[in-house]
Structure formats: C-alpha cells, structure tokens
Motif scaffolding. Structure first.
Motif, PDB file in Angstrom:
ATOM      1  N   GLN A 225       3.624 -12.556  10.146  1.00  0.00           N
ATOM      2  CA  GLN A 225       2.408 -12.564  10.955  1.00  0.00           C
ATOM      3  C   GLN A 225       1.276 -11.843  10.245  1.00  0.00           C
ATOM      4  OE1 GLN A 225       1.591 -14.008  14.264  1.00  0.00           O
ATOM      5  NE2 GLN A 225      -0.265 -13.594  13.089  1.00  0.00           N
ATOM      6  N   THR A 229      -2.337 -13.206   9.310  1.00  0.00           N
ATOM      7  CA  THR A 229      -3.552 -12.529   9.788  1.00  0.00           C
ATOM      8  C   THR A 229      -4.500 -12.210   8.643  1.00  0.00           C
ATOM      9  OG1 THR A 229      -2.316 -11.554  11.624  1.00  0.00           O
ATOM     10  CG2 THR A 229      -4.398 -10.498  11.026  1.00  0.00           C
ATOM     11  N   THR A 247       2.623 -20.446  11.783  1.00  0.00           N
ATOM     12  CA  THR A 247       2.067 -19.784  12.961  1.00  0.00           C
ATOM     13  C   THR A 247       2.977 -19.983  14.167  1.00  0.00           C
ATOM     14  OG1 THR A 247      -0.173 -20.150  12.107  1.00  0.00           O
ATOM     15  CG2 THR A 247       0.021 -19.631  14.443  1.00  0.00           C
ATOM     16  N   VAL A 250       6.480 -17.774  13.608  1.00  0.00           N
ATOM     17  CA  VAL A 250       6.473 -16.332  13.902  1.00  0.00           C
ATOM     18  C   VAL A 250       6.620 -16.060  15.398  1.00  0.00           C
ATOM     19  CG1 VAL A 250       5.121 -15.715  11.865  1.00  0.00           C
ATOM     20  CG2 VAL A 250       3.941 -16.231  14.005  1.00  0.00           C
ATOM     21  N   ASN A 251       6.445 -17.075  16.214  1.00  0.00           N
ATOM     22  CA  ASN A 251       6.604 -16.896  17.659  1.00  0.00           C
ATOM     23  C   ASN A 251       7.997 -17.269  18.154  1.00  0.00           C
ATOM     24  OD1 ASN A 251       3.925 -15.984  18.236  1.00  0.00           O
ATOM     25  ND2 ASN A 251       3.201 -18.083  17.930  1.00  0.00           N
TER      26      ASN A 251
END
Length: 413
Positions: A225, A229, A247, A250-251
């Motif tokens: 993450q 970022t 993206t 990472v969740n």
C-alpha cells in the motif's frame, strides 16, 4: 520535541556478540573507540534473531591491522578490514563520512573520521543508527530508541538528502516497515513520494531483493500500500502495468505470511492472473534465475489446480514435494484450508517420483527390438504417464510388453 531517552544497557548479550566483545576490548585497550552498530543492535532490542554483527571503530584501517596478527583487506578502500581472532572472523569498519552520490547509489568519496556521530549520521534510518559498547550500553544519538518503541521508520536527518544519496533507501524504508511491522512517519513518507523518480536509477537486482523481503515481512500488504501511495510501484517493471489490480490486492486479507521467494511470486501471479508466459516474461524482466522461474510456473499451476479441486497424479508428479508445499501454503495465504499433509501423502503414494524411478529405459527398449529415435522417446513418455496414473505397474516385464504392444500399434496406424 521528543523526550530524551534514558540510558539503556543490555545486560545479557546474545551469543552472537560474545566472541566479538574481546575484539572490541582489544581496540579500546589501545585508545580507540569501538562499537557494535546497525541491525544487530536494533534486532537485539526488539528481541529478534540476529544475523550479521557489524563492528565499527575510530581506528583507521592501517591502525586496525597493527592491532591484530591476522587481517584481510576485505574492503579496505571503504574502511573494512577482516580480523581473524580466536578462530573467528570479524569485519571491522572505520567510522566514515560519504559524499558525492552522483549516481544516486554509491558515494563518490569516502572519508575516514574519528567521530561516531559523523558515522551514524550517514546511516539511513534512526532505528539503524544505534551503536552499542561491548558492555551492552546503547548509544542513541538520533532518537532511534524512541522510534523503536513507537514502531516508526524515520530517516536520519533530512530524508530528501538520505534518498538522494541512495535512492534504494526508499525501497528499504518500505521493506523495514513490513519486516518490523512499523509505520513510516509522514515526513519520511512524503520524501519518498517527492524523490520516487530516482528509483529508476537503481538496478533491478537491488530493487528485487528489497521487494521480496518486503513481501516476506510481517506487514506485506501495508508495504504494498505504501508503494502504491508513494507511486514507487510506477518504477517497477511489469508491476507498474498492474497498479489497478494491486490496489485491489492490498484490500484482500493475507491469511498467512509468505515463506520464501517462490511463494511471493506465485502469490502475485495468482492475484494478477498471470499465465505461464507472463510469469516467465515478468521474472526475466526482474533478472530472476531460470530455477526460480520454473518453480513459480509450477507452483502457480498447482495453486490453480488446488483452487479448482482437481489435482491429478501427473500434476503431483510434475510439481514435486517442495513445490507442492509452496502451492498449498499460498492457498492458505489466500484464505483456504491447508491441504499440505494430504498432498504430501498423495505424492508419497505415487508409484514413481522421477523418470529415473521408471523400471525400464531406452537401452532396454532398443535391446527388445524397438528402433532408437523420437518414437522411442515418445514411448518412454507414454509409459511414464501410465505408471504415474496407475494404469500399469512399474515392473520391467509389464512395461516391456506394453511398449512392444504400443510400438506395433503405432506401426499399424
């Protein structure tokens, strides 16, 4: 302003330091300063396993060589001398400053100094800028103890300067954050985003090492993450084309830590939908070995079979015991039940585990009257498949009979 830390002394030093204590004592007895420095001090304070014990001294290389009977000029141009003492080897590096960094990787100039503070000031992060006397007393000049307690990765001094000296430090900050389960403090994180384009100047081999260590850490998804970022991912080959997918990755929870590099790349391959050709092209771009590429290709195929609940004997055979364990553990990391024991039992029960176990070979087939050539190789492959599938016993007489029958059938066809 951070509160000044109380002096810290480690009373019972780990065994890794014991032999080296005498070396530091010899240096100190001759009027020089000498310390344990870097990661070994950090990991001792965190009660983590120690890997390398680094020693630093105010004595110049020539002076170190005068103090010990047996020395080796390991990296003397950078101040490092290897000392042989009581059948052990110790690398001792002189305090130094560095300057130049025109390539954003290596200093153009190294200057030996007598000051511990000047030496520690050139280091990357406060938690790595700790020193320790041979009696266990910790020297903390940059509030590294505070950051250890607060679980923070913070650059020593100006983070822009640190990253412009060596752009790989941006990757190292993310890697240490993941390995130690620390957060990167805001000023250091902002400096990574500001200087991210410098990562393009770093060899992929060096980035590769840090990236894999990050994903093997305690908090790999946080590391990933942070790379998203700060846009560090924009400078990683192939992965920079999968930012949207990453993206989403990472969740997704990681139910178990990854254990080795094969698992790292296989986990990425499954999450990003890579087939064998893309696995091979990606790992080629990352300058990986053919051995790693083959292992990841096999493990990824086995993971898909496990997720589809259709693992054939031939796939077990081709994958092998080690890769089967890797595949099963990645499946666990993806949130599914552990099938390691069942897979290993099925693998052990296979009639053979390599072509060398086959109870017949090409020489025997030729002696039985089958002509050498591509057809003979195809025949051996067919027999191998049949034995693994359990449709024929791994017994020479039966295999010869089957070979003759298949050879005659091929001629008739």
């Amino acid at each position: 302003m951070r509160k000044r830390e109380q002096p810290v002394r480690i009373e019972n030093l780990p065994a890794a330091f014991v032999d080296a204590q005498q070396v530091l004592q010899v240096i100190e007895q001759h009027g020089y300063e000498a310390y344990f420095v870097g990661g070994s001090v950090r990991d001792t304070l965190l009660h983590l396993p120690i890997h390398d014990v680094d020693l630093a001294t105010s004595a110049y290389p020539a002076e170190v060589k005068q103090l010990f009977a047996r020395t080796i000029d390991t990296g003397i141009e950078h101040g490092t001398v290897t000392v042989r003492y009581h059948r052990h080897s110790f690398e001792i590096t002189t305090f130094r400053t560095e300057s130049g960094y025109q390539d954003y990787r290596r200093p153009d100039r190294v200057t030996f100094v007598r000051s511990l503070q000047a030496d520690l000031m050139r280091r990357d992060f406060t938690v790595n800028a700790l020193a320790m006397r041979e009696n266990g007393e910790v020297i903390d000049l940059f509030h590294g103890l505070f950051d250890l307690q607060a679980h923070i990765i913070r650059a020593v001094g100006d983070p822009d300067h640190r990253f412009q000296e060596d752009a790989l430090r941006m990757m190292r900050s993310v890697r240490f954050g993941s390995q130690l389960d620390f957060t990167i403090e805001p000023v250091t994180l902002a400096a990574i985003q500001t200087n991210r384009a410098l990562l393009a100047k770093i060899a992929i081999e060096r980035i590769h090492v840090e990236f894999v260590k990050m994903l093997l850490g305690r908090a790999p998804l946080r590391g990933l993450q942070q790379m998203l970022t700060t846009h560090l991912l924009d400078y990683l080959p192939v992965l920079n084309q999968s930012v949207k997918q990453l993206t989403e990755v990472v969740n997704r929870p990681l139910a178990q830590r990854l254990a080795n590099e094969t698992q790292v790349w296989s986990w990425l391959a499954v999450n990003l939908g890579w087939e064998a050709p893309q696995i091979q092209s990606t790992l080629h771009a990352w300058k990986s070995s053919k051995q790693l590429t083959g292992a990841v290709t096999n493990v990824t195929a086995a993971i898909h079979a496990l997720l589809e609940q259709h693992v054939t004997n031939w796939q077990l055979y081709q994958t092998g015991a080690t890769s089967l364990t890797d595949a099963a553990q990645v499946v666990v990391a993806l949130g599914h039940p552990d099938q390691t024991a069942a897979l290993q039992q099925r693998y052990q029960e296979l009639p053979i585990h390599s072509k060398h176990d086959l109870a017949i070979n090409g020489k025997q087939l030729i002696q039985a009257g089958i002509k050498p050539g591509p057809a003979l190789g195809n025949l051996l492959n067919s027999l191998e498949h049949q034995v693994v599938a359990g449709t024929i016993a791994n017994e020479t007489t039966q295999l010869l009979a089957a070979a003759k029958q298949q050879s005659e059938a091929n001629k008739a066809w």
